[in-house]
Design an enzyme around this catalytic site. Structure first.
Site, PDB file in Angstrom:
ATOM      1  CD  GLU A   1     -47.343  24.020  53.772  1.00  0.00           C
ATOM      2  OE1 GLU A   1     -48.072  23.632  54.724  1.00  0.00           O
ATOM      3  OE2 GLU A   1     -47.403  23.512  52.648  1.00  0.00           O
TER       4      GLU A   1
ATOM      5  CE1 TYR B   1     -47.621  19.540  56.916  1.00  0.00           C
ATOM      6  CE2 TYR B   1     -47.902  21.868  57.422  1.00  0.00           C
ATOM      7  CZ  TYR B   1     -48.043  20.805  56.546  1.00  0.00           C
ATOM      8  OH  TYR B   1     -48.571  21.015  55.305  1.00  0.00           O
TER       9      TYR B   1
ATOM     10  CG  ASP C   1     -51.347  17.403  55.626  1.00  0.00           C
ATOM     11  OD1 ASP C   1     -51.307  16.178  55.361  1.00  0.00           O
ATOM     12  OD2 ASP C   1     -51.755  18.262  54.820  1.00  0.00           O
TER      13      ASP C   1
END
Length: 351
Positions: free
Chosen positions: A45, A128, A146
């Protein structure tokens, strides 16, 4: 109140069409009880921020082969990690990667926290990333947002207000759709849908599993969403890069300051990057030759043009140090510095 009415169709589609990725546990294995490696989820990520899956794959494999666990990464030399990151861009991510790994190793026994709130306390982890780790690695019903998810939500609910102002509304929609069962797979399903079918241009609405309930498709406006507030033009900055080599073939390089663009990365000494003519700042007294070449590179907030100067010298530098040719790997340089090397090196020089 949550609304799971679309989740079953989406998860059925994901079970058959999930993208295979080296950091992902596929839906069949996951349903059989295999959970993802939180270290792999976190690493992927961080790498995927502002970067494509295609670009990240090789970097992820290299990192996990070199540093198989978060403790291994925590114990790594800063320079080795920065060199391995070279080319991925957004180098503050690499610095924060090391900071986070060291906190997880030293303060959490090498085990990642399982909740969004606890993850947010780690260096370099924002909303996020915290939601993605909590959802994908620990199957928490966190709302992962996202660009792909925002696009799917904007079209699904025909939200025509522009980004970024509409983000809170899109997140509300995503939260309502997040199911209590398989929330991690659901989050990845929405992202995969946005990446492969509900694409920015020419969405493949005809094969979308959510077509029957997509309001934008019904209205014929799917390709126009999400709307975006026009961006301001990027300014252009200018600088000079100095490429010097001693008689033994060693290159003069410096490690850039920790803070700022390319922080902590190895590169050529340069002037300040300014919007006007840069003031010359050669790193060593030498007979500098203007190559007549210019590197052009675009960062998030500005364009950069670097004029290239070359010199052969044995002088003592005022900054940086000579790196022996045997230890010099152009691949360790960030992209803009590699561009300078490729342009300015003499044609016979193939190292």
């Amino acid at each position: 109140m949550r609304d799971y009415s679309y989740s079953e169709e989406l998860l059925e589609w994901y079970d058959s069409h999930a993208r295979a990725m080296p950091w992902r546990v596929g839906p069949a294995d996951r349903k059989a009880g295999t959970m993802p490696n939180p270290y792999f989820v976190w690493l992927s990520e961080v790498m995927l921020q502002q970067t494509t899956v295609a670009a990240v794959r090789a970097y992820f494999v290299k990192f996990t082969e070199t540093w198989p666990t978060v403790e291994d990464l925590a114990a790594a030399e800063d320079a080795d990690v920065m060199a391995a990151w070279a080319g991925l861009g957004y180098y503050a991510r690499a610095r924060n990667l090391l900071k986070c790994a060291r906190v997880v190793a030293s303060e959490h026994g090498g085990v990642f926290p399982t909740t969004e709130d606890a993850l947010l306390k780690l260096p370099g982890i924002g909303p996020y990333t915290a939601a993605a780790i909590a959802s994908i690695a620990f199957d928490q019903p966190a709302v992962v947002m996202d660009g792909n998810v925002e696009r799917v939500m904007a079209r699904l609910f025909a939200e025509s207000d522009p980004l970024p102002a509409v983000k809170p509304i899109l997140k509300e929609h995503a939260a309502r759709l997040t199911p209590a069962q398989r929330p991690g797979d659901h989050a990845q399903a929405v992202m995969d849908l946005g990446a492969t079918i509900c694409t920015p241009r020419n969405p493949a609405c005809g094969i979308c599993p959510l077509r029957p309930v997509c309001r934008a498709q019904d209205l014929g406006i799917a390709a126009n969403l999400p709307a975006k507030t026009p961006k301001k033009p990027k300014p252009t900055r200018y600088g000079i890069a100095y490429l010097a080599r001693d008689p033994d073939g060693a290159w003069l390089l410096e490690t850039r300051p920790e803070k700022g663009l390319l922080g902590g990365m190895l590169g050529w000494p340069t002037t300040e990057w300014t919007e006007g003519d840069p003031a010359p700042a050669p790193p060593v007294d030498a007979n500098w030759h203007d190559t007549g070449q210019e590197v052009r590179h675009t960062f998030t907030h500005f364009h950069l043009k670097l004029r290239l100067m070359r010199a052969e010298t044995s002088g003592t530098p005022t900054r940086g140090a000579y790196l022996p040719a045997a230890n010099f790997r152009p691949s360790d340089l960030p992209t803009v510095m590699r561009k300078a090397f490729d342009l300015a090196r003499p044609v016979p020089d193939q190292d």
